[in-house]
Design an enzyme around this catalytic site. Structure first.
Site, short mmCIF file in Angstrom:
data_model
loop_
_atom_site.label_atom_id
_atom_site.label_comp_id
_atom_site.label_asym_id
_atom_site.label_seq_id
_atom_site.Cartn_x
_atom_site.Cartn_y
_atom_site.Cartn_z
N HIS A 33 -59.89 -23.99 19.87
CA HIS A 33 -59.15 -23.47 21.02
C HIS A 33 -57.78 -22.94 20.59
CE1 HIS A 33 -61.81 -26.49 23.17
NE2 HIS A 33 -62.03 -25.40 23.90
N GLN A 57 -70.86 -25.08 36.71
CA GLN A 57 -71.66 -24.70 35.54
C GLN A 57 -72.40 -25.87 34.93
OE1 GLN A 57 -67.94 -23.31 33.47
NE2 GLN A 57 -68.98 -24.02 31.64
N GLY A 144 -64.46 -17.61 22.66
CA GLY A 144 -64.97 -17.93 21.32
C GLY A 144 -66.40 -17.44 21.15
N LYS A 146 -68.46 -19.03 19.47
CA LYS A 146 -69.28 -20.24 19.45
C LYS A 146 -70.25 -20.23 20.65
CE LYS A 146 -70.14 -24.85 19.17
NZ LYS A 146 -70.45 -25.18 20.54
N MET A 181 -66.87 -26.60 15.56
CA MET A 181 -66.00 -27.44 16.40
C MET A 181 -66.40 -27.30 17.86
SD MET A 181 -62.23 -27.14 14.76
CE MET A 181 -62.00 -27.50 13.03
N SER A 182 -66.45 -28.43 18.55
CA SER A 182 -66.83 -28.45 19.96
C SER A 182 -66.29 -29.72 20.58
CB SER A 182 -68.36 -28.44 20.07
OG SER A 182 -68.76 -28.86 21.36
O1 PAF Z 1 -66.30 -21.93 27.49
C1 PAF Z 1 -65.78 -22.67 28.35
O2 PAF Z 1 -64.97 -23.55 28.05
C2 PAF Z 1 -66.16 -22.49 29.81
O3 PAF Z 1 -67.49 -22.13 29.94
C3 PAF Z 1 -65.25 -21.51 30.55
C4 PAF Z 1 -65.34 -20.10 29.98
C5 PAF Z 1 -63.79 -21.98 30.48
C6 PAF Z 1 -65.65 -21.43 32.02
O4 PAF Z 1 -65.57 -22.67 32.64
#
Ligand code: PAF
Length: 281
Positions: A33, A57, A144, A146, A181-182
């Site tokens: 990030h 989501q 990203g 990723k 990385m996640s």
């Molecule tokens: O990639 C993410 O962290 C999320 O899917 C995002 C783009 C912030 C939308 O909630």
């Protein structure tokens, strides 16, 4: 760096400022990030990062509740990276009324690969990103690679809704053993963490084979999936696609992406490698 929690505070913080570069996140930030914030700084000012774990989501039974929320540490990282404004709304601020309007990404993107295993996921992503774009009104937004499929969904969102926003993509950052990385890596137990780098190794082996001239993409993907299963992974998919369309590679494809999603215990990991094809077959 200003930290704001409401749309009104955000508007006040950005009043009279144009050229915003925006990095949307769900927080629990890592070096990947931070690299997106650094990329954003090269493309605009002020740099705004959002931190919002978007319920829309996540499917039923997914990790919405346990997704790590680490706002204090995230703000320290963002301040050190040179971010100007953090927008960290709560759910009621983002969804003051039930979200009965939703953005439905094109079927070919929304129901394939991760979309096939996470129904509604990309609609939830596209809906919240459109709302965030409306609130932040950026000139540039950084995502990203990723989340490769997500990146294509966002590019299509911007294109089809005529949004005056340039989408810039950032490289995937990796741990020393190759693991992408996640935030979800934090869920892995010690032995799972060691095993986790296998996903990237299997994808890299496919890239090597294709670059050496192998063109039986289905067998390559099936072999990688078999290796993962034999090592104890539960595989959602391994697939080779055209990197521009995410469709099956065609003889005209010049850039491919190999993507994989698989579970180690309770943790679902995704990864991908995109690469150029010098000698399309
Ligand atoms: O990639 C993410 O962290 C999320 O899917 C995002 C783009 C912030 C939308 O909630």
């Amino acid at each position: 760096m200003q930290v704001v929690h409401t749309a009104a505070e955000l508007r006040a913080a950005l009043a009279g400022r144009s050229g915003t570069a925006f990095v949307p996140t769900m927080g629990n930030l890592h070096a990947g990030h931070v690299s997106l914030v650094e990329l954003a700084k090269q493309h605009g000012q002020p740099v705004v990062a959002s931190i919002f774990v978007n319920p829309l989501q996540f499917g039923a039974g997914e990790d919405f509740e346990r997704y790590p929320r680490t706002l204090g540490a995230d703000c320290e990282e963002l301040a050190a990276a040179g971010c100007d404004v953090v927008f960290a709304p709560d759910v009621a601020e983002m969804y003051p009324v039930p979200q009965t309007f939703a953005v439905q990404p094109p079927h070919s993107l929304a129901t394939d690969l991760c979309g096939a295993f996470r129904p509604g996921h990309f609609s939830g992503v596209a809906t919240v990103v459109l709302k965030l774009f409306n609130l932040v009104q950026p000139r540039v937004a950084v995502f990203g690679r990723k989340d490769f499929q997500q990146l294509l969904v966002i590019r299509e969102l911007v294109r089809q809704f005529n949004l005056p926003i340039d989408i810039v993509s950032g490289d995937t950052l990796r741990e020393a053993d190759g693991l992408a990385m996640s935030s979800r890596n934090a869920y892995l137990g010690p032995s799972e963490r060691i095993q986790a780098a296998q996903l990237q190794r299997e994808l890299a082996a496919i890239v090597t084979a294709v670059q050496a001239g192998e063109r039986d993409f289905e067998t390559l993907a099936a072999t990688a999936a078999r290796h993962l299963k034999m090592a104890g992974w539960r595989v959602d998919y391994v697939a080779l696609r055209d990197a521009a369309t995410l469709q099956a590679p065609s003889p005209d494809s010049t850039r491919l992406v190999v993507l994989g999603a698989a579970w180690l215990g309770q943790t679902r990991l995704i990864d991908n490698l995109d690469f150029g094809l010098d000698n399309p077959a």
